[in-house]
Design an enzyme around this catalytic site. Structure first.
Site, PDB file in Angstrom:
ATOM      1  N   TYR A 294       0.847  -1.096  -0.172  1.00  0.00           N
ATOM      2  CA  TYR A 294      -0.148  -0.066   0.030  1.00  0.00           C
ATOM      3  C   TYR A 294       0.948   1.171   0.090  1.00  0.00           C
ATOM      4  O   TYR A 294       1.627   1.697   0.866  1.00  0.00           O
ATOM      5  CB  TYR A 294      -0.874   0.091   1.186  1.00  0.00           C
ATOM      6  CG  TYR A 294      -2.326   1.066   1.293  1.00  0.00           C
ATOM      7  CD1 TYR A 294      -3.273   0.732   0.331  1.00  0.00           C
ATOM      8  CD2 TYR A 294      -1.914   2.303   1.922  1.00  0.00           C
ATOM      9  CE1 TYR A 294      -4.166   1.758   0.724  1.00  0.00           C
ATOM     10  CE2 TYR A 294      -2.835   3.011   1.951  1.00  0.00           C
ATOM     11  CZ  TYR A 294      -4.159   3.025   1.273  1.00  0.00           C
ATOM     12  OH  TYR A 294      -5.320   3.773   1.457  1.00  0.00           O
ATOM     13  N   TYR A 344      -5.621   5.277  -7.544  1.00  0.00           N
ATOM     14  CA  TYR A 344      -6.155   4.957  -6.183  1.00  0.00           C
ATOM     15  C   TYR A 344      -7.418   4.506  -5.897  1.00  0.00           C
ATOM     16  O   TYR A 344      -8.558   5.443  -5.655  1.00  0.00           O
ATOM     17  CB  TYR A 344      -5.702   6.257  -5.283  1.00  0.00           C
ATOM     18  CG  TYR A 344      -5.930   6.138  -3.887  1.00  0.00           C
ATOM     19  CD1 TYR A 344      -4.693   5.478  -3.095  1.00  0.00           C
ATOM     20  CD2 TYR A 344      -7.128   6.631  -2.956  1.00  0.00           C
ATOM     21  CE1 TYR A 344      -5.079   5.313  -1.524  1.00  0.00           C
ATOM     22  CE2 TYR A 344      -7.259   6.588  -1.792  1.00  0.00           C
ATOM     23  CZ  TYR A 344      -6.187   5.814  -0.905  1.00  0.00           C
ATOM     24  OH  TYR A 344      -6.196   5.817   0.183  1.00  0.00           O
TER      25      TYR A 344
END
Lengths: 385, 132
Positions: A294, A344
């Site tokens: 991440y 994203y």
């Protein structure tokens, strides 16, 4: 460990295009992504019997069922902690199908996080008892009002202690866009950046985060279908087995505004997840072939590399510099370009990429990828062929 | 000026104390544990009997940031936001005032002060220890 026929696997992946303005509702993005994932797997959405998403997702379960015609859901839940929930969804899916509670489990995340609202901007008003307002209360009146500000404040002690420079962070920013530049699904497709571009990009939060240290704000939807291996054999795709998936929430830790516990140097939660993975599936993240980690902001990569034990504490900036995370390195990092380079969708597009790497269908395919590590701070999963 | 604090039933005592010029934290009456942020129950012994302890206001700087874009909402100019570790061992987010950005040092000694907010509430801020 469960019998191999009962092991959970990701058998379908779906994603819409990633953009800055989808031109359609979040409900539609959710439904499209789930439909694509079901078609990819070769299952009828009517048969979905379990589902999860993020607490922050705006599409209601009833609306998802209405669009897709899901008849009977045995289990549904929503996960806290923002993007840290991304890999945590896999933990829930695995448990739901391996326990026998569900046969066909769907995970979705869909958002117009650029055209409708922006995570990068301060929320101008908040109900005093709204979810997470207890965290914001202690930051907002001091002008620390964005995810970038919380991240920089939390990572500051680490960055200061090990003398991490803006150039060190820039090397991560460059690597992510380098991978994105050859992935047609990416925002940064055919747009690689240089370290100088990074150094010239404007400050978002002094003294740590420039524009190119940040992930994007994107519109789009992503979905996954999970079932057990005994059912997977009849489906269309080669399954990505979930060899292990673990989660940890530790006392007094917040997620991005993690200020109040520990030394702010070691990543205690990722350490704990790594130990749990060793116990449950005996695979270390550093021994996998692809790292999907991440990447909301560049410092988070450094802290997770150490937390998930790719290298020792304080060594991550050199681990990057030494080229270990290039496509031809020991542990290629996010060949899709990650959340900075591709888009994203709150971490979920890194999971679909992990599955493509095992299928051998990725835009930037890592040669002979047998295992993939998925990480989002509080959760980690090992996928295998 | 700066925005008013977000106040909740469980935390009003903290902001009220700021208006009196006091920095306080919750302490468990039963086991003496001191904590921040506030919470309804002692996480160690689960007593609901809480006292308020006045803090020394002395601490050291753990990290600092300045929100460049977007600029901080409610401020004429983005302030320097800091993470402080107090002498008593608890941490809080605050502001550093009266120190030039180039002179900020991680670990520097700090002393609490208080700043008014737009509707006459108050929040704790910090200055370099020894500065008048």
């Amino acid at each position: 460990m469960v019998d191999s026929s009962q092991q959970a696997a990701i058998v379908g992946i779906g994603q819409t295009e990633f953009s800055k303005n989808s031109g359609r509702s979040e409900q539609q993005l959710a439904a499209e992504a789930i439909l694509l994932a079901c078609q990819d797997a070769g299952i009828n959405p009517h048969d979905i019997d379990g589902m999860t998403t993020f607490s922050l997702d705006n599409s209601d379960e009833v609306d998802v069922m209405r669009s897709l015609g899901c008849k009977d859901i045995n289990y549904t839940t929503r996960l806290p902690q923002g993007g840290a929930a991304s890999v945590a969804t896999v933990v829930h899916a695995k448990n739901a199908v391996e326990s026998g509670m569900c046969d066909t489990f769907v995970i979705w995340r869909a958002m117009n996080e650029r055209s409708q609202y922006r995570f990068g901007q301060p929320a101008m008003s908040i109900s005093p008892d709204a979810h997470s307002s207890t965290f914001l209360e202690w930051c907002f009146p001091f002008g620390a009002q964005t995810p970038a500000a919380w991240e920089a404040l939390s990572c500051g002690p680490y960055l200061d202690k090990f003398g991490v420079t803006s150039e060190d962070l820039g090397r991560i920013a460059v690597l992510m866009r380098k991978h994105a530049a050859t992935n047609p699904a990416s925002w940064f497709y055919e747009k690689p950046i240089t370290l100088d571009d990074h150094q010239q990009s404007r400050w978002i939060v002094e003294p740590w985060l420039r524009l190119l240290d940040c992930c994007q704000e994107s519109d789009g939807g992503v979905a996954l279908v999970i079932t057990r291996m005994d059912r997977a054999k009849d489906l269309k795709q080669k399954p990505a087995k979930i060899l292990g998936a673990e989660y940890s929430m530790l006392f007094n830790h917040e997620i991005i505004s993690d200020f109040y516990e520990g030394d702010l140097i070691t990543h205690d939660i990722a350490n704990r997840v790594t130990d749990k993975l060793a116990a449950s599936c005996d695979v270390a993240p550093k021994d996998t072939d692809v790292a999907m980690i991440y990447d909301n902001f560049t410092p988070q990569i450094l802290r997770q590399l150490e937390g998930f034990k790719y290298c020792g504490v304080g060594e991550a900036k050199d681990y990057i510099k030494d080229g270990h995370m290039e496509l031809d390195g020991k542990s290629p990092l996010s060949p899709n370009g990650g959340l900075m380079g591709e888009g994203y969708i709150h971490g979920m597009n890194n999971i679909t990429e992990g599955v493509r790497q095992l299928r051998g269908t990725a835009a930037n395919q890592v040669k002979d990828a047998e295992t993939v590590f998925l990480a989002s701070g509080v959760a980690g999963a090992i996928l295998g062929k | 000026m700066r925005p008013d604090p977000i106040q909740r039933i469980d935390t009003a005592f903290f902001w009220d104390a700021c208006e009196r010029g006091e920095l306080v934290a919750q302490k468990c009456e039963a086991c003496d544990l001191l904590w921040h942020p506030p919470r309804p129950i002692c996480p160690t012994c689960h007593s609901m009997e809480k006292a308020m302890q006045k803090l020394s206001g002395k601490g050291r700087l753990l990290s600092w940031v300045k929100q460049a874009r977007p600029a901080a909402f409610g401020f004429p100019e983005s302030p320097v936001a800091i993470l402080v570790e107090l002498e008593e061992g608890i941490r809080l987010v605050s502001n550093l005032e009266g120190v030039d950005v180039d002179d900020i040092k991680v670990g520097m000694a700090l002393q609490v002060d208080f700043a008014k907010t737009s509707n006459d509430k108050a929040v704790p801020i910090f200055r370099a220890a020894g500065a008048s």
